[in-house]
Design an enzyme around this catalytic site. Structure first.
Site, mmCIF file in Angstrom:
data_model
loop_
_atom_site.group_PDB
_atom_site.id
_atom_site.type_symbol
_atom_site.label_atom_id
_atom_site.label_comp_id
_atom_site.label_asym_id
_atom_site.label_seq_id
_atom_site.Cartn_x
_atom_site.Cartn_y
_atom_site.Cartn_z
ATOM 1 N N TYR A 53 0.853 -1.190 0.000
ATOM 2 C CA TYR A 53 0.000 0.000 0.000
ATOM 3 C C TYR A 53 0.890 1.241 0.000
ATOM 4 O O TYR A 53 1.281 1.775 1.041
ATOM 5 C CB TYR A 53 -0.936 -0.003 1.205
ATOM 6 N N HIS A 128 -1.341 -12.153 0.531
ATOM 7 C CA HIS A 128 -2.160 -11.136 -0.139
ATOM 8 C C HIS A 128 -2.933 -11.694 -1.333
ATOM 9 O O HIS A 128 -4.077 -11.326 -1.559
ATOM 10 C CB HIS A 128 -1.266 -9.980 -0.584
ATOM 11 N N SER A 208 -13.121 -3.535 0.223
ATOM 12 C CA SER A 208 -13.989 -2.702 -0.616
ATOM 13 C C SER A 208 -15.457 -3.013 -0.344
ATOM 14 O O SER A 208 -16.241 -3.236 -1.274
ATOM 15 C CB SER A 208 -13.653 -2.905 -2.100
ATOM 16 N N PRO A 209 -15.871 -3.016 0.942
ATOM 17 C CA PRO A 209 -17.236 -3.446 1.284
ATOM 18 C C PRO A 209 -18.318 -2.484 0.841
ATOM 19 O O PRO A 209 -19.497 -2.861 0.840
ATOM 20 C CB PRO A 209 -17.187 -3.540 2.819
ATOM 21 N N LEU A 210 -17.955 -1.273 0.462
ATOM 22 C CA LEU A 210 -18.955 -0.276 0.061
ATOM 23 C C LEU A 210 -19.094 -0.197 -1.449
ATOM 24 O O LEU A 210 -19.669 0.762 -1.965
ATOM 25 C CB LEU A 210 -18.577 1.098 0.626
ATOM 26 N N GLY A 211 -18.595 -1.197 -2.164
ATOM 27 C CA GLY A 211 -18.651 -1.176 -3.620
ATOM 28 C C GLY A 211 -20.066 -0.988 -4.146
ATOM 29 O O GLY A 211 -20.997 -1.667 -3.748
#
Length: 304
Positions: A53, A128, A208-211
């Site tokens: 990152y 990863h 990315s749970p709010l995709g």
């Protein structure tokens, strides 16, 4: 804040995905540190990072060092905070993300993460992404060796399918504690992995749970109409009815999927992370959950 099991620990039901603090569009360090501190103030005890990152070709491990500085400068108690990092991907200049699951690389990457985080043992270390050029069991075997050497305390896998999760379990046994895959209202490819994690008692960390409601830094530039409120409308409707944000509704919906789900939404502002943390206390009723599930199915069908 409510808490959920992760291995033999209990962590906040909502974590912080720290990636946006170090990649393209990242905030300045003052705001980045304030964002992590706001998460800790809100009761968040799971901070997710990775050695990759950072900006392409620049300052590898930036996010890990940032979290180390944030924890060191925080005025409160951090003893219960779990920092989860990952190894096996890279971001060289001029190319896309790379994958390297060679056991020698993973062990060296873990050693480097140890130094950047400034800890005696990494709380949670995750592969990863599987490397198609390396036997999967060899990559997972590096995690087993790191556990045996006391350099990591817990192990997990990311971006894996159900078969790979079972194979990782065969190598690590009960020392495999979590799976981190992409999952959101817009992306439901990991439905089988959500169910398997619940069956095996593994924490499932949706990245990315709010995709569909918000974009991941991995998504690239937004397409015209992507933020159209008419899509995933039920999330906006329930939010208006409840007097909260659609993002908070989304995280509460994810929490309701399984008691092993622990979303790790990204944030780059203190107010965003405070809003996300509030989802832990938002309990949706059966009718709301049905409406949201239907909206997610419709959005996923539209994208296929």
């Amino acid at each position: 804040m409510r808490y959920r099991p992760l291995g033999d620990l209990r962590v906040s039901a909502i974590g912080l995905g720290a990636m946006p603090l170090s990649v393209e569009g990242r905030p300045d360090e003052t705001r980045a540190l304030a964002t992590v501190h706001a998460a800790l103030d809100a009761g968040v005890t799971l901070l997710d990072t990775a050695d990759s990152y950072h900006l392409p070709g620049e300052d590898p491990g930036h996010n890990e060092r940032l979290l180390a500085r944030a924890l060191a400068s925080y005025g409160g108690d951090t003893d219960g905070v779990l920092v989860a990092t990952k190894g096996g991907r890279g971001r060289p200049a001029g190319t896309d993300w790379t994958v390297n699951g060679d056991p020698r690389h993973l062990k060296a990457a873990a050693e480097a993460s140890l130094r950047r985080l400034g800890v005696e043992a990494i709380g949670l270390y995750q592969l990863h992404k599987p490397d198609p050029a390396v036997p999967f069991e060899d990559s997972v075997g590096a995690l087993r060796d790191l556990l045996d050497e006391g350099k990591i305390r817990l192990a997990g896998v990311s971006n894996t399918d159900a078969g790979q999760i079972r194979r990782a379990r065969a190598v690590l046994g009960d020392r495999l504690v979590c799976v981190q895959n992409r999952y959101s209202p817009a992306v439901g490819d990991s439905e089988p992995e959500v169910r398997l994690a619940a069956e095996l008692g593994l924490a499932f960390l949706p990245w990315s749970p709010l995709g569909g409601l918000a974009r991941s830094p991995l998504d690239g530039p937004a397409r015209p109409g992507e933020a159209d409120e008419r899509r995933l409308g039920a999330f906006h409707e329930v939010a208006r009815e409840r007097g909260v944000s659609p993002q908070q509704v989304c995280l509460a919906w994810l929490l309701a999927l399984s008691p092993t789900v622990i979303p790790i939404p990204g944030a780059s502002r203190p107010e965003t992370v405070r809003d996300s943390a509030g989802a832990a206390d938002l309990v949706l009723d059966g009718d709301e959950l049905r409406r949201l599930a239907a909206a997610a199915r419709e959005e996923r069908a539209r994208r296929t």
